[in-house]
Design an enzyme around this catalytic site. Structure first.
Site, short mmCIF file in Angstrom:
data_model
loop_
_atom_site.label_atom_id
_atom_site.label_comp_id
_atom_site.label_asym_id
_atom_site.label_seq_id
_atom_site.Cartn_x
_atom_site.Cartn_y
_atom_site.Cartn_z
N GLU A 155 0.87 -1.18 0.00
CA GLU A 155 0.00 0.00 0.00
C GLU A 155 0.91 1.22 0.00
O GLU A 155 1.44 1.62 1.03
CB GLU A 155 -0.94 0.02 1.21
CG GLU A 155 -1.97 1.14 1.09
CD GLU A 155 -2.93 1.19 2.28
OE1 GLU A 155 -4.03 1.73 2.11
OE2 GLU A 155 -2.58 0.70 3.36
N HIS A 167 -0.03 8.02 5.29
CA HIS A 167 1.25 7.74 4.64
C HIS A 167 2.12 9.00 4.63
O HIS A 167 1.61 10.11 4.50
CB HIS A 167 1.02 7.23 3.22
CG HIS A 167 0.33 5.91 3.16
ND1 HIS A 167 0.98 4.73 2.86
CD2 HIS A 167 -0.96 5.56 3.38
CE1 HIS A 167 0.13 3.73 2.89
NE2 HIS A 167 -1.07 4.21 3.21
N ARG A 253 -22.76 15.79 -9.24
CA ARG A 253 -22.27 16.08 -10.59
C ARG A 253 -20.87 15.53 -10.83
O ARG A 253 -20.41 15.48 -11.96
CB ARG A 253 -22.26 17.59 -10.83
CG ARG A 253 -23.66 18.21 -10.91
CD ARG A 253 -23.61 19.64 -11.43
NE ARG A 253 -24.94 20.23 -11.44
CZ ARG A 253 -25.44 20.95 -10.45
NH1 ARG A 253 -24.72 21.18 -9.36
NH2 ARG A 253 -26.66 21.46 -10.53
N ASP A 300 -7.63 -3.29 7.91
CA ASP A 300 -6.67 -2.19 7.75
C ASP A 300 -6.02 -1.90 9.10
O ASP A 300 -5.71 -0.75 9.42
CB ASP A 300 -7.35 -0.94 7.18
CG ASP A 300 -6.36 0.12 6.70
OD1 ASP A 300 -5.17 -0.23 6.47
OD2 ASP A 300 -6.74 1.29 6.58
#
Length: 416
Positions: A155, A167, A253, A300
């Site tokens: 990752e 990170h 949108r 995770d």
């Protein structure tokens, strides 16, 4: 002669549905039969996949009685028996981390999560410099070869600086295919997945390289548009890394990557079901759209999983855990959620008691679907004859009562 262990009386979650007062028979390291007490499906005689030549590995508690045939029989009435959990995204646990590049720490992580029912897992790294990641891969690949882990998941560092989460921003880089190849080669055939941001320079080429190499390309920590995410899927991406988290929000949108990844039947979406990363309504929306066959519940988890609040390392960064929620403690990303302290037994319990999912749906999302995605469903992910004897015994409250891996009790059921 290998002694058989017969687990009886429980509700058993089989691929075809839940069987009341079911029966699971274990011989050596494999499941020999699973079903009802009188009509359990059995492995064919002489099945080459069922090796019964070794010594018995079961060390049964005094709760098990021997019947006239010499089988060890364990009455699990009032309990559930479900397949061992499969976690395709986990960084640490038990105070240890896969990113430490230490076999001892990696084994601590694996053993911690096994206590909570995860019998198969990938080792997930976090962003670092390429040399250090290659060194970690070399260490972890040995544990894959020894059967302790199912493979590696990189990752980062090929993720968006706009969605870096926990990170280290200074270590991020664009996914140059040559660098991607270096990490895959460093894993010596054990790389199973890599998370990257496909909108970055080299992103789509890297997705194609991964797909051609038999490595899962996962879209995550991305700032991509709806269209860019679709391009990544067309290039070969098949996983959405912790959907909704570390990617643009869904707008009416600008649907962004969330809609693109949810709507494509080729994509499996990871969801972190800890009550912190996703609102229950959002999780239910994703589950209804993708279905149990395209959802993989993950942890995770970082080093604090299975531990108390405090400070823990996460790769080169430090994390503070308060009230079970992990956040980066300092630096430019201070305050960002840093993985989780989740274990998959908690995710199971929450899915059934809070999210309103059935046991059958939850079993698929925790076991069958991730096993299929990782290409190990011939061995794990369901209770079927010939497969590894990986199973979890849950009480009526869905708390873990027992865990078996490869026919050996990791957590021995305490009955009575």
């Amino acid at each position: 002669m290998v002694q058989r262990t017969v687990l009886t009386g429980a509700r058993v979650a089989l691929p075809g549905g839940v069987v009341e007062s079911g029966r699971v028979t274990v011989e050596g390291t494999r499941i020999a039969a699973a079903g009802t007490g009188t009509g359990a499906e059995r492995a064919p005689e002489g099945d080459a996949a069922l090796d019964l030549s070794g010594e018995a590995v079961l060390d049964l508690s005094s709760d098990a009685a021997l019947d006239r045939s010499g089988d060890a029989v364990l009455d699990l009435s009032g309990c559930w028996i479900v397949p061992g959990f499969v976690d395709m995204h986990v960084h640490g646990g038990g105070g240890a981390s896969f990113s430490a590049g230490s076999p001892e720490e990696a084994l601590t992580v694996a053993r911690t999560h096994r206590q909570h029912g995860t019998t198969t897992m990938l080792a997930s790294t976090v962003t670092g410099d390429l040399h250090d990641l290659a060194r970690q891969a070399a260490v972890l690949s040995e544990l894959v070869e020894q059967g302790e882990l199912a493979g590696l998941h990189f990752e980062g560092p090929f993720i968006s600086p706009h969605r870096c989460g926990a990170h280290q921003p200074s270590l991020l880089r664009a996914p140059d295919p040559a660098d991607v190849r270096k990490l895959v080669d460093a894993a010596r055939g054990t790389a199973r997945m890599m998370t990257l941001a496909p909108e970055l320079p080299g992103g789509l080429e890297s997705v194609r390289l991964l797909a051609d190499s038999g490595v899962l390309a996962a879209v995550g920590h991305t700032d991509s548009s709806y269209e860019a995410a679709l391009e990544a899927v067309e290039a070969g991406a098949t996983v959405a890394t912790h959907l909704f988290n570390a990617m643009p929000t869904l707008l009416h949108r600008e649907p962004g990557p969330v809609v693109a990844l949810l709507e494509d039947e080729r994509v499996t979406v990871e969801l972190i079901n800890d009550g912190t990363h996703l609102h229950p309504a959002v999780l239910q929306l994703a589950f209804r759209r993708a279905g149990a066959d395209r959802v993989a519940f993950i942890t995770d988890a970082m080093g604090a999983a299975g531990m108390s609040d405090g400070r823990y390392p996460l790769g080169p960064m430090e994390v503070e855990v308060k009230d079970g929620v992990a956040r980066i403690s300092d630096g430019p990303t201070a305050g960002s959620i840093a993985g989780s302290t989740l274990t998959l037994d908690h995710a199971f319990r929450r899915a059934v008691t809070v999210d309103g999912l059935t046991v059958e749906q939850t079993v698929r999302a925790l076991s069958a679907t991730p096993a299929r995605v990782l290409g190990v469903d011939d061995r794990v992910g369901s209770l079927e004859p010939g497969k590894d004897a990986d199973l979890v015994v849950l009480g009526e409250d869905f708390q873990v009562r027992g865990v078996m891996r490869h026919g050996d009790w990791v957590v021995r059921p305490e009955l009575g």
